[in-house]
Design an enzyme around this catalytic site. Structure first.
Site, PDB file in Angstrom:
ATOM      1  N   GLN A  46       0.826  -1.216   0.000  1.00 44.04           N
ATOM      2  CA  GLN A  46       0.000   0.000   0.000  1.00 44.04           C
ATOM      3  C   GLN A  46       0.867   1.277   0.000  1.00 44.04           C
ATOM      4  O   GLN A  46       2.036   1.231   0.413  1.00 44.04           O
ATOM      5  CB  GLN A  46      -0.910   0.047   1.246  1.00 44.04           C
ATOM      6  CG  GLN A  46      -2.165  -0.820   1.143  1.00 44.04           C
ATOM      7  CD  GLN A  46      -1.965  -2.245   1.640  1.00 44.04           C
ATOM      8  OE1 GLN A  46      -1.116  -2.512   2.514  1.00 44.04           O
ATOM      9  NE2 GLN A  46      -2.730  -3.166   1.077  1.00 44.04           N
ATOM     10  N   ASN A  66      -4.204   0.997  -2.243  1.00 46.81           N
ATOM     11  CA  ASN A  66      -3.631  -0.331  -2.519  1.00 46.81           C
ATOM     12  C   ASN A  66      -2.693  -0.239  -3.711  1.00 46.81           C
ATOM     13  O   ASN A  66      -2.776   0.700  -4.521  1.00 46.81           O
ATOM     14  CB  ASN A  66      -4.761  -1.325  -2.833  1.00 46.81           C
ATOM     15  CG  ASN A  66      -5.507  -1.778  -1.609  1.00 46.81           C
ATOM     16  OD1 ASN A  66      -4.922  -2.095  -0.578  1.00 46.81           O
ATOM     17  ND2 ASN A  66      -6.831  -1.800  -1.717  1.00 46.81           N
ATOM     18  N   CYS A  75      -6.342   0.908   6.969  1.00 48.44           N
ATOM     19  CA  CYS A  75      -5.199  -0.025   6.914  1.00 48.44           C
ATOM     20  C   CYS A  75      -4.599  -0.068   8.315  1.00 48.44           C
ATOM     21  O   CYS A  75      -4.067   0.952   8.777  1.00 48.44           O
ATOM     22  CB  CYS A  75      -4.174   0.452   5.888  1.00 48.44           C
ATOM     23  SG  CYS A  75      -2.689  -0.575   5.837  1.00 48.44           S
ATOM     24  N   GLY A  76      -4.715  -1.198   8.965  1.00 43.32           N
ATOM     25  CA  GLY A  76      -4.314  -1.298  10.371  1.00 43.32           C
ATOM     26  C   GLY A  76      -2.811  -1.270  10.556  1.00 43.32           C
ATOM     27  O   GLY A  76      -2.282  -0.498  11.370  1.00 43.32           O
ATOM     28  N   ASN A  77      -2.072  -2.064   9.787  1.00 43.33           N
ATOM     29  CA  ASN A  77      -0.602  -2.034   9.902  1.00 43.33           C
ATOM     30  C   ASN A  77      -0.085  -0.655   9.480  1.00 43.33           C
ATOM     31  O   ASN A  77       0.860  -0.120  10.060  1.00 43.33           O
ATOM     32  CB  ASN A  77       0.023  -3.114   9.003  1.00 43.33           C
ATOM     33  CG  ASN A  77      -0.241  -4.516   9.531  1.00 43.33           C
ATOM     34  OD1 ASN A  77      -0.209  -4.742  10.739  1.00 43.33           O
ATOM     35  ND2 ASN A  77      -0.538  -5.441   8.642  1.00 43.33           N
ATOM     36  N   ASN A 167     -13.120  -1.211   6.407  1.00 43.95           N
ATOM     37  CA  ASN A 167     -12.978  -1.949   5.135  1.00 43.95           C
ATOM     38  C   ASN A 167     -13.577  -3.347   5.269  1.00 43.95           C
ATOM     39  O   ASN A 167     -13.753  -3.857   6.362  1.00 43.95           O
ATOM     40  CB  ASN A 167     -11.506  -1.977   4.698  1.00 43.95           C
ATOM     41  CG  ASN A 167     -10.621  -2.714   5.695  1.00 43.95           C
ATOM     42  OD1 ASN A 167     -11.027  -3.014   6.822  1.00 43.95           O
ATOM     43  ND2 ASN A 167      -9.410  -3.029   5.256  1.00 43.95           N
ATOM     44  N   HIS A 169     -14.259  -7.464   5.098  1.00 40.55           N
ATOM     45  CA  HIS A 169     -13.516  -8.722   5.283  1.00 40.55           C
ATOM     46  C   HIS A 169     -14.472  -9.901   5.258  1.00 40.55           C
ATOM     47  O   HIS A 169     -15.593  -9.810   5.780  1.00 40.55           O
ATOM     48  CB  HIS A 169     -12.770  -8.699   6.622  1.00 40.55           C
ATOM     49  CG  HIS A 169     -11.641  -7.718   6.653  1.00 40.55           C
ATOM     50  ND1 HIS A 169     -10.342  -8.058   6.340  1.00 40.55           N
ATOM     51  CD2 HIS A 169     -11.625  -6.379   6.904  1.00 40.55           C
ATOM     52  CE1 HIS A 169      -9.581  -6.971   6.426  1.00 40.55           C
ATOM     53  NE2 HIS A 169     -10.328  -5.946   6.760  1.00 40.55           N
ATOM     54  N   GLU A 218      -5.474  -9.990   0.302  1.00 40.00           N
ATOM     55  CA  GLU A 218      -6.010  -8.637   0.450  1.00 40.00           C
ATOM     56  C   GLU A 218      -6.642  -8.103  -0.842  1.00 40.00           C
ATOM     57  O   GLU A 218      -6.117  -8.309  -1.944  1.00 40.00           O
ATOM     58  CB  GLU A 218      -4.908  -7.653   0.874  1.00 40.00           C
ATOM     59  CG  GLU A 218      -4.499  -7.784   2.318  1.00 40.00           C
ATOM     60  CD  GLU A 218      -3.774  -6.542   2.811  1.00 40.00           C
ATOM     61  OE1 GLU A 218      -4.043  -5.439   2.300  1.00 40.00           O
ATOM     62  OE2 GLU A 218      -2.929  -6.683   3.718  1.00 40.00           O
ATOM     63  N   ARG A 219      -7.734  -7.391  -0.657  1.00 40.53           N
ATOM     64  CA  ARG A 219      -8.334  -6.632  -1.765  1.00 40.53           C
ATOM     65  C   ARG A 219      -7.278  -5.676  -2.317  1.00 40.53           C
ATOM     66  O   ARG A 219      -6.647  -4.952  -1.566  1.00 40.53           O
ATOM     67  CB  ARG A 219      -9.536  -5.850  -1.249  1.00 40.53           C
ATOM     68  CG  ARG A 219     -10.193  -4.941  -2.249  1.00 40.53           C
ATOM     69  CD  ARG A 219     -11.410  -4.222  -1.690  1.00 40.53           C
ATOM     70  NE  ARG A 219     -11.085  -3.322  -0.592  1.00 40.53           N
ATOM     71  CZ  ARG A 219     -11.968  -2.456  -0.079  1.00 40.53           C
ATOM     72  NH1 ARG A 219     -13.216  -2.398  -0.549  1.00 40.53           N
ATOM     73  NH2 ARG A 219     -11.611  -1.669   0.911  1.00 40.53           N
ATOM     74  N   CYS A 227      -1.957  -8.519   7.725  1.00 40.58           N
ATOM     75  CA  CYS A 227      -3.042  -7.576   7.430  1.00 40.58           C
ATOM     76  C   CYS A 227      -3.651  -7.160   8.771  1.00 40.58           C
ATOM     77  O   CYS A 227      -4.234  -7.998   9.465  1.00 40.58           O
ATOM     78  CB  CYS A 227      -4.091  -8.241   6.540  1.00 40.58           C
ATOM     79  SG  CYS A 227      -5.518  -7.197   6.170  1.00 40.58           S
ATOM     80  N   GLY A 228      -3.496  -5.891   9.133  1.00 45.16           N
ATOM     81  CA  GLY A 228      -3.956  -5.436  10.456  1.00 45.16           C
ATOM     82  C   GLY A 228      -5.465  -5.474  10.600  1.00 45.16           C
ATOM     83  O   GLY A 228      -6.001  -6.022  11.575  1.00 45.16           O
ATOM     84  N   THR A 229      -6.164  -4.908   9.628  1.00 44.04           N
ATOM     85  CA  THR A 229      -7.637  -4.963   9.699  1.00 44.04           C
ATOM     86  C   THR A 229      -8.110  -6.407   9.561  1.00 44.04           C
ATOM     87  O   THR A 229      -9.113  -6.798  10.165  1.00 44.04           O
ATOM     88  CB  THR A 229      -8.278  -4.098   8.602  1.00 44.04           C
ATOM     89  OG1 THR A 229      -7.697  -4.426   7.334  1.00 44.04           O
ATOM     90  CG2 THR A 229      -8.100  -2.616   8.888  1.00 44.04           C
ATOM     91  N   GLY A 230      -7.349  -7.202   8.794  1.00 41.46           N
ATOM     92  CA  GLY A 230      -7.693  -8.630   8.665  1.00 41.46           C
ATOM     93  C   GLY A 230      -7.551  -9.361   9.988  1.00 41.46           C
ATOM     94  O   GLY A 230      -8.366 -10.228  10.327  1.00 41.46           O
TER      95      GLY A 230
HETATM   96  N1  LIG Z   1      -6.256  -4.242   1.223  1.00 41.77           N
HETATM   97  C1  LIG Z   1      -7.070  -3.508   2.212  1.00 41.77           C
HETATM   98  C2  LIG Z   1      -6.312  -2.219   2.662  1.00 41.77           C
HETATM   99  C3  LIG Z   1      -5.057  -2.532   3.464  1.00 41.77           C
HETATM  100  C4  LIG Z   1      -5.360  -3.343   4.696  1.00 41.77           C
HETATM  101  C5  LIG Z   1      -4.174  -4.022   5.379  1.00 41.77           C
HETATM  102  N2  LIG Z   1      -2.892  -3.854   4.750  1.00 41.77           N
HETATM  103  C6  LIG Z   1      -4.147  -3.682   6.866  1.00 41.77           C
HETATM  104  O1  LIG Z   1      -3.074  -3.684   7.470  1.00 41.77           O
HETATM  105  O2  LIG Z   1      -5.259  -3.472   7.432  1.00 41.77           O
HETATM  106  C7  LIG Z   1      -8.409  -3.131   1.577  1.00 41.77           C
HETATM  107  O3  LIG Z   1      -8.461  -2.983   0.343  1.00 41.77           O
HETATM  108  O4  LIG Z   1      -9.383  -2.979   2.343  1.00 41.77           O
END
Ligand SMILES: N[C@H](CCC[C@H](N)C(=O)O)C(=O)O
Length: 297
Positions: A46, A66, A75-77, A167, A169, A218-219, A227-230
């Protein structure tokens, strides 16, 4: 036009971070793709852009692109790298910081131990929050969750938990993340037409009630090392399924994250590392990126 940039990573999820406060940055999907390209550009999952805020209570606006050029909600991370960047670049000495994202404010706290704690805000589970078209789909209750069975073109029909951390998931439980079909099934979920805004596809292996392994396709970026939000989505889904108790340690391929959830706010903790700094001629980079042969069908 020459841009100063900083390359950063959080548990192996990597970013090009740009100061849009002290330099004029006009980001476009094409420029984001060029910057993120690992052969013609700097290379990153990203692109993070720090700007002056428009929200009265925010210290900065935090925008996320992205590597496919799509601008996204969260984006959490990246949020952890954002606060380290702001402090290291002396954009502000405030701690905690308030970052304005598309859907509200994030509170980011950099600890003396170098770890950054992020209040990821509220979480939603209704299909409309992603959005996800459930018409005609089979589902079943699972503890406090609802699992949706999504038939895919490869003949598989994973059972998905739906989670919106701003975002979108779709999280499934697997016996062994190393054997999970992330590379082949992940893209089929990520771009499935029932996800009108596409989706991040999570694969969670439960080790015990406070520990998981996780891989995420990831999208807009493909599989990342973390992936932090993941991670937040997997923890919320695991707790709602009755499989996990807060807090949860998440073993991603690129490192360790910790997420706590009180049923309302998700709080994530993890590493944020500056790798190197540099300068890039964005026009020359974009031109060379565009000069390559189009991807063969
Ligand atoms: N690919 C994610 C954005 C980055 C999320 C990820 N890198 C994180 O750390 O949350 C999306 O399109 O929603």
């Amino acid at each position: 036009m020459i841009w100063n940039f900083t390359k950063m990573q959080g548990a192996g999820n990597d970013f090009v971070v740009l100061d849009g406060v002290r330099q004029h940055i006009e980001m476009t999907p094409e420029r984001a793709r060029a910057l993120g390209d690992r052969h013609f550009g700097i290379g990153a999952d990203q692109i993070l852009l720090v700007e002056a805020p428009s929200h009265p209570e925010a210290d900065f606006r935090y925008r996320i692109f992205n590597c496919d050029g799509s601008e996204v909600e969260h984006c959490g991370n990246g949020a952890r790298c954002f606060v380290r960047f702001v402090h290291e670049q002396r954009l502000s000495g405030r701690n905690p910081l308030r970052a304005e994202i598309a859907t509200g404010l994030l509170v980011l706290d950099q600890g003396a131990d170098g770890e950054v704690r992020v209040d990821m805000g509220q979480t939603r589970f209704e299909p409309e929050a992603l959005p996800f078209d459930t018409q005609g789909l089979a589902s079943r209750p699972c503890h406090d969750d609802t699992l949706w069975t999504l038939p895919l073109a490869d003949g598989s029909s994973p059972e998905l938990s739906l989670v919106a951390i701003s975002n979108p998931h779709a999280v499934q439980v697997v016996d062994d993340v190393d054997a999970a079909p992330v590379a082949t099934q992940g893209p089929l979920i990520e771009s499935h037409p029932r996800f009108a805004q596409r989706v991040n596809a999570g694969y969670m292996q439960v080790l015990n009630r406070n520990e998981i392994r996780l891989r995420v396709y990831e999208r807009g970026a493909g599989e990342t090392l973390a992936c932090g939000t993941g991670a937040c989505a997997a923890v919320a889904a695991g707790i709602r399924r009755g499989l996990l108790d807060s807090p949860v340690r998440i073993h991603a391929r690129g490192g360790l994250l910790t997420v706590a959830w009180d049923g309302r706010h998700l709080r994530m903790q993890g590493p944020a590392v500056t790798v190197f700094q540099g300068q890039v001629d964005i026009d020359a980079l974009t031109a060379s990126f565009n000069s390559k042969e189009p991807a063969q069908p």
